[in-house]
Design a protein around this motif. Sequence first.
Motif, PDB file in Angstrom:
ATOM      1  N   GLN A 249       0.823  -1.210   0.000  1.00 35.13           N
ATOM      2  CA  GLN A 249       0.000   0.000   0.000  1.00 35.13           C
ATOM      3  C   GLN A 249       0.857   1.261   0.000  1.00 35.13           C
ATOM      4  OE1 GLN A 249      -2.237  -1.006   3.523  1.00 35.13           O
ATOM      5  NE2 GLN A 249      -4.024  -1.671   2.343  1.00 35.13           N
ATOM      6  N   LYS A 250       1.908   1.265   0.788  1.00 36.43           N
ATOM      7  CA  LYS A 250       2.788   2.435   0.841  1.00 36.43           C
ATOM      8  C   LYS A 250       3.487   2.649  -0.499  1.00 36.43           C
ATOM      9  CE  LYS A 250       3.747   2.410   5.816  1.00 36.43           C
ATOM     10  NZ  LYS A 250       4.786   2.243   6.871  1.00 36.43           N
ATOM     11  N   ARG A 251       3.892   1.558  -1.128  1.00 40.40           N
ATOM     12  CA  ARG A 251       4.571   1.677  -2.418  1.00 40.40           C
ATOM     13  C   ARG A 251       3.619   2.191  -3.491  1.00 40.40           C
ATOM     14  NH1 ARG A 251       8.852   3.237  -5.047  1.00 40.40           N
ATOM     15  NH2 ARG A 251       9.499   1.887  -6.778  1.00 40.40           N
ATOM     16  N   LEU A 252       2.412   1.657  -3.538  1.00 39.00           N
ATOM     17  CA  LEU A 252       1.435   2.123  -4.519  1.00 39.00           C
ATOM     18  C   LEU A 252       1.121   3.602  -4.319  1.00 39.00           C
ATOM     19  CD1 LEU A 252      -0.998  -0.926  -4.510  1.00 39.00           C
ATOM     20  CD2 LEU A 252       0.414  -0.188  -6.439  1.00 39.00           C
TER      21      LEU A 252
ATOM     22  N   VAL B 193       4.913  -8.807 -10.577  1.00 44.65           N
ATOM     23  CA  VAL B 193       4.395  -7.535 -10.068  1.00 44.65           C
ATOM     24  C   VAL B 193       5.395  -6.907  -9.100  1.00 44.65           C
ATOM     25  CG1 VAL B 193       2.544  -6.426  -8.759  1.00 44.65           C
ATOM     26  CG2 VAL B 193       1.999  -8.222 -10.409  1.00 44.65           C
ATOM     27  N   ARG B 194       6.009  -7.722  -8.246  1.00 42.97           N
ATOM     28  CA  ARG B 194       7.002  -7.184  -7.310  1.00 42.97           C
ATOM     29  C   ARG B 194       8.184  -6.576  -8.059  1.00 42.97           C
ATOM     30  NH1 ARG B 194       5.880 -12.000  -4.515  1.00 42.97           N
ATOM     31  NH2 ARG B 194       7.845 -12.924  -5.221  1.00 42.97           N
ATOM     32  N   ARG B 195       8.609  -7.233  -9.136  1.00 44.38           N
ATOM     33  CA  ARG B 195       9.716  -6.672  -9.919  1.00 44.38           C
ATOM     34  C   ARG B 195       9.317  -5.340 -10.541  1.00 44.38           C
ATOM     35  NH1 ARG B 195      10.583 -12.229 -11.322  1.00 44.38           N
ATOM     36  NH2 ARG B 195       9.347 -11.981 -13.238  1.00 44.38           N
ATOM     37  N   ALA B 196       8.082  -5.261 -11.018  1.00 51.74           N
ATOM     38  CA  ALA B 196       7.610  -4.005 -11.603  1.00 51.74           C
ATOM     39  C   ALA B 196       7.504  -2.909 -10.543  1.00 51.74           C
ATOM     40  CB  ALA B 196       6.257  -4.222 -12.279  1.00 51.74           C
TER      41      ALA B 196
ATOM     42  N   GLN C 231      -1.169  -2.956 -12.641  1.00 54.76           N
ATOM     43  CA  GLN C 231      -0.947  -4.052 -13.584  1.00 54.76           C
ATOM     44  C   GLN C 231      -1.256  -3.620 -15.012  1.00 54.76           C
ATOM     45  OE1 GLN C 231      -3.463  -6.898 -11.448  1.00 54.76           O
ATOM     46  NE2 GLN C 231      -1.671  -8.160 -11.017  1.00 54.76           N
ATOM     47  N   LYS C 232      -2.283  -2.812 -15.197  1.00 57.98           N
ATOM     48  CA  LYS C 232      -2.626  -2.368 -16.551  1.00 57.98           C
ATOM     49  C   LYS C 232      -1.551  -1.447 -17.119  1.00 57.98           C
ATOM     50  CE  LYS C 232      -6.933  -1.297 -15.341  1.00 57.98           C
ATOM     51  NZ  LYS C 232      -8.353  -0.868 -15.440  1.00 57.98           N
ATOM     52  N   VAL C 233      -0.999  -0.575 -16.291  1.00 58.32           N
ATOM     53  CA  VAL C 233       0.092   0.286 -16.754  1.00 58.32           C
ATOM     54  C   VAL C 233       1.272  -0.556 -17.224  1.00 58.32           C
ATOM     55  CG1 VAL C 233       1.848   1.938 -15.973  1.00 58.32           C
ATOM     56  CG2 VAL C 233      -0.556   2.306 -15.396  1.00 58.32           C
ATOM     57  N   HIS C 234       1.489  -1.695 -16.572  1.00 58.02           N
ATOM     58  CA  HIS C 234       2.632  -2.549 -16.892  1.00 58.02           C
ATOM     59  C   HIS C 234       2.262  -3.708 -17.821  1.00 58.02           C
ATOM     60  CE1 HIS C 234       3.979  -0.236 -13.452  1.00 58.02           C
ATOM     61  NE2 HIS C 234       5.197  -0.467 -13.874  1.00 58.02           N
ATOM     62  N   ARG C 235       1.095  -3.566 -18.480  1.00 53.62           N
ATOM     63  CA  ARG C 235       0.641  -4.533 -19.490  1.00 53.62           C
ATOM     64  C   ARG C 235       0.542  -5.957 -18.933  1.00 53.62           C
ATOM     65  NH1 ARG C 235       3.439  -0.607 -22.273  1.00 53.62           N
ATOM     66  NH2 ARG C 235       2.405   0.193 -24.136  1.00 53.62           N
TER      67      ARG C 235
ATOM     68  N   ARG D  92       7.138   1.764 -14.397  1.00 57.39           N
ATOM     69  CA  ARG D  92       7.079   2.631 -15.573  1.00 57.39           C
ATOM     70  C   ARG D  92       5.943   3.628 -15.395  1.00 57.39           C
ATOM     71  NH1 ARG D  92       5.164  -1.234 -20.455  1.00 57.39           N
ATOM     72  NH2 ARG D  92       7.087  -2.284 -19.814  1.00 57.39           N
ATOM     73  N   GLN D  93       5.998   4.696 -16.164  1.00 55.79           N
ATOM     74  CA  GLN D  93       4.929   5.685 -16.151  1.00 55.79           C
ATOM     75  C   GLN D  93       3.827   5.255 -17.117  1.00 55.79           C
ATOM     76  OE1 GLN D  93       4.704   8.273 -14.220  1.00 55.79           O
ATOM     77  NE2 GLN D  93       6.755   8.321 -13.348  1.00 55.79           N
ATOM     78  N   PRO D  94       2.595   5.704 -16.890  1.00 57.01           N
ATOM     79  CA  PRO D  94       1.537   5.422 -17.872  1.00 57.01           C
ATOM     80  C   PRO D  94       1.905   5.996 -19.239  1.00 57.01           C
ATOM     81  CG  PRO D  94       0.616   6.335 -15.850  1.00 57.01           C
ATOM     82  CD  PRO D  94       2.100   6.493 -15.751  1.00 57.01           C
TER      83      PRO D  94
END
Length: 219
Positions: free
Chosen positions: A38-41, A82-85, A67-71, A90-92
Motif C-alpha cells: 500500500q505504501k509503495r502504490l 508484479v514485485r519486480r515491476a 498491472q494495466k500500466v505494466h501490461r 514505468r509511467q503510464p
Amino acid sequence: MIVAIVLTGVLTLGPFAPGPAPATVRPGDSGAAVLKLQKRLHALRYDPGDRNGRYGKETEAAVWAFQKVHRMRPDGIVDAPVRRALERPRQPRRLERGPRRRVEISLRRQLLTVYRRGRPVLISHVSSGTGRHYCERGACGVARTPTGDFRVFRRVKGWHRARLGYMYRPLYFHGGFAMHGSMNVPRRPASHGCVRVPLHTADRLARLVPNGTHVHIRR
C-alpha cells in the motif's frame, strides 16, 4: 554471498542477503507485506485507500491499475512479476502532449491518469460505457463513453441523483457525461457512458481536477 552490517552489536543482513522469496499477496490478505504494498502504490501515485495492512477492494483496484500500466492481466495478485515491476515501475503511456494539467482516459485499458505540471499525480482504474443498447427508467440509448477533447465545466459535491442512478462527486466534462465515484467499478466496462472511479478515489480526483481542466479520452 552474504553482506552483513554490524550496528550497535546487532547483525543486520544487507539488501543482497539470500533468503526465501516474499509470499504472493492477494485480496483478503493482511499484515506487513500488504502495508508495504500500500505504501509503495501510494508513493507511485496510485490510490490503495487507507494504508492499514488489509488488502480490500480499494487496494485491489489500485493493483489493477498498476498491472494495466505494466501490461499485465489485472487480477489483483501481487506475485514475482508484479514485485519486480514495483521495484522498477514505468509511467503510464501518455495519450496526448497536452496541457501540463489534464486528465487522460484510455478506454482500451480502462485507466485514468491525472497530470499536474506535466507529471502523473493520480493513476486509477476506471469503468466506462459498455457500448451496449439500454432502456432503463424511461431512457433508451447506447452506453458509449464519448472520445475526444473536453473540459470539466461542472461539479456536484457529495452524492447526486441522476436519471440513470446515483453518482458520487461527479465532474461533468461533456453534456451529462461525468467522471464520478461509484460503489461498482468492475474490471470490465459497466457504465451507461460515464467514467466510474472507485468511490474512495472520487474525493482525491475532485481535489486534483478543478473546473476548466482538460479531459482527453481515447479508445
